[in-house]
Design a protein around this motif. Structure first.
Motif, short mmCIF file in Angstrom:
data_model
loop_
_atom_site.label_atom_id
_atom_site.label_comp_id
_atom_site.label_asym_id
_atom_site.label_seq_id
_atom_site.Cartn_x
_atom_site.Cartn_y
_atom_site.Cartn_z
N ALA A 112 0.84 -1.21 0.00
CA ALA A 112 0.00 0.00 0.00
C ALA A 112 0.86 1.25 0.00
O ALA A 112 0.57 2.24 -0.69
CB ALA A 112 -0.93 -0.01 1.21
N CYS A 113 1.94 1.21 0.76
CA CYS A 113 2.88 2.33 0.81
C CYS A 113 3.49 2.57 -0.57
O CYS A 113 3.62 3.73 -1.01
CB CYS A 113 3.97 2.04 1.83
N ALA A 114 3.82 1.50 -1.29
CA ALA A 114 4.40 1.62 -2.62
C ALA A 114 3.40 2.20 -3.61
O ALA A 114 3.77 3.02 -4.47
CB ALA A 114 4.88 0.25 -3.10
N ALA A 115 2.15 1.79 -3.52
CA ALA A 115 1.12 2.32 -4.42
C ALA A 115 0.95 3.82 -4.24
O ALA A 115 0.85 4.57 -5.21
CB ALA A 115 -0.20 1.59 -4.19
N ASN A 116 0.93 4.27 -3.00
CA ASN A 116 0.78 5.70 -2.73
C ASN A 116 2.02 6.49 -3.16
O ASN A 116 1.92 7.61 -3.66
CB ASN A 116 0.49 5.92 -1.24
N ALA A 117 3.20 5.89 -2.98
CA ALA A 117 4.43 6.53 -3.43
C ALA A 117 4.45 6.64 -4.95
O ALA A 117 4.88 7.66 -5.50
CB ALA A 117 5.64 5.74 -2.95
N ALA A 118 3.95 5.63 -5.63
CA ALA A 118 3.93 5.63 -7.09
C ALA A 118 3.05 6.74 -7.63
O ALA A 118 3.41 7.45 -8.58
CB ALA A 118 3.45 4.27 -7.61
N ILE A 119 1.89 6.92 -7.04
CA ILE A 119 0.96 7.97 -7.49
C ILE A 119 1.58 9.33 -7.27
O ILE A 119 1.51 10.23 -8.12
CB ILE A 119 -0.39 7.83 -6.76
N ALA A 120 2.23 9.52 -6.11
CA ALA A 120 2.88 10.80 -5.82
C ALA A 120 3.99 11.09 -6.82
O ALA A 120 4.17 12.23 -7.26
CB ALA A 120 3.43 10.80 -4.40
N ALA A 121 4.74 10.06 -7.22
CA ALA A 121 5.83 10.24 -8.18
C ALA A 121 5.29 10.55 -9.57
O ALA A 121 5.87 11.37 -10.30
CB ALA A 121 6.71 8.99 -8.22
N LEU A 122 4.20 9.91 -9.97
CA LEU A 122 3.59 10.19 -11.27
C LEU A 122 3.11 11.64 -11.33
O LEU A 122 3.26 12.32 -12.36
CB LEU A 122 2.42 9.23 -11.52
N VAL A 123 2.53 12.11 -10.23
CA VAL A 123 2.09 13.50 -10.18
C VAL A 123 3.28 14.44 -10.25
O VAL A 123 3.26 15.45 -10.96
CB VAL A 123 1.28 13.76 -8.89
N ASP A 124 4.35 14.10 -9.55
CA ASP A 124 5.55 14.94 -9.56
C ASP A 124 6.17 14.99 -10.95
O ASP A 124 6.77 16.01 -11.33
CB ASP A 124 6.56 14.40 -8.55
N ALA A 125 6.05 13.90 -11.72
CA ALA A 125 6.60 13.85 -13.07
C ALA A 125 5.73 14.58 -14.09
O ALA A 125 6.14 14.75 -15.24
CB ALA A 125 6.80 12.40 -13.51
#
Length: 263
Positions: A112-125
């Motif tokens: 779950a932590c990885a999924a939330n980190a992934a979404i944050a990184a996609l937004v940052d990109a």
């Protein structure tokens, strides 16, 4: 609130197009996004005509230590299947968006932590997302009433011998009958029914809308009764609402920082 303290940092890697670190008291995942970049010959050969009409979304999972095993591949596929529907890949023909997830620390609920980190990184990109999403891990335990660690709300919805724990750490994951990671879509809606045309300040108030259906579900462990799962599902939407509010606040804060830097 059973969720552990959340810390999210964006732009932590200079060489990635977007990056984010998501930590929850003992669990931390670093996510990096590269692309859209021109797809390699290997990807083109694997996808064939499919990549000519739409791009590819690639997920690479790197465990904290050791080699990539079956559990890593399973985590890769869950993240890819959960996030791919959010990205309009048809706008990136013959291109690949690569997401790399590095587990820094695993203190429980790492998927779950990885999924939330992934979404944050996609937004940052700056990757275009059709919807936003948030994920929460839940553990289902069978315990005596004296050992119950669930909240009062949990005790009201579930039989006394069954306890649902949100964001379980390793000490709670081990005795759990089932560990499930649920991902929900969310959006933020403004109310313009009473808009003021004379207002000079931008509208900042609205409300979060959490989808009633599940975007993705990853379950590990034994079977759970439908009654217990439905009750846990209702409560998990409350936890996701908190995660969605946190994610939105972090996004607004980062945008204001960029705005201040430009001005």
């Amino acid at each position: 609130n059973q969720l552990r303290t959340i810390i999210c940092e964006k732009g932590v890697l200079s060489r990635a197009d977007g990056s984010a670190s998501w930590a929850q008291e003992g669990t931390e995942v670093l996510a990096a996004v590269y692309g859209p970049i021109v797809s390699s010959i290997k990807v083109v050969e694997q996808m064939g005509e499919e990549i000519a009409e739409g791009g590819a979304f690639e997920v690479i999972w790197k465990p904290r230590s050791g080699v990539i095993d079956s559990s890593s591949l399973e985590a890769q596929e869950f993240i890819r299947s959960a996030l791919a529907p959010l990205i309009p890949l048809s706008r990136f023909p013959r291109c690949t968006i690569r997401l790399v997830l590095q587990v820094v620390a695993d203190g429980g609920s790492v998927l779950a932590c990885a999924a939330n980190a992934a979404i944050a990184a996609l937004v940052d990109a700056g990757v275009l997302l059709e919807k936003m999403a948030a994920a929460v891990a839940i553990g289902v335990l069978r315990v005596n009433s004296t050992d119950c660690k669930a909240s009062t709300k949990s005790e009201e919805l579930l039989p006394k011998e069954v306890v649902t724990v949100f964001d379980p750490d390793t000490s709670e994951e081990d005795p759990s009958q089932c560990i499930s990671v649920l991902s929900f879509l969310w959006s933020y809606h403004y109310d313009f029914t009473h808009s003021d045309d004379t207002a000079t300040e931008p509208r900042t108030k609205g409300r979060l809308i959490i989808s009633s259906g599940i975007l993705a579900n990853h379950c590990r462990g034994g079977p759970v009764d439908a009654e217990h799962f439905i009750a846990a599902l209702d409560m998990s939407r409350v936890a996701v609402e908190y995660l969605a509010a946190f994610s939105r606040n972090a996004l607004v804060k980062s945008l204001r920082t960029i705005q201040d830097a430009i001005l």
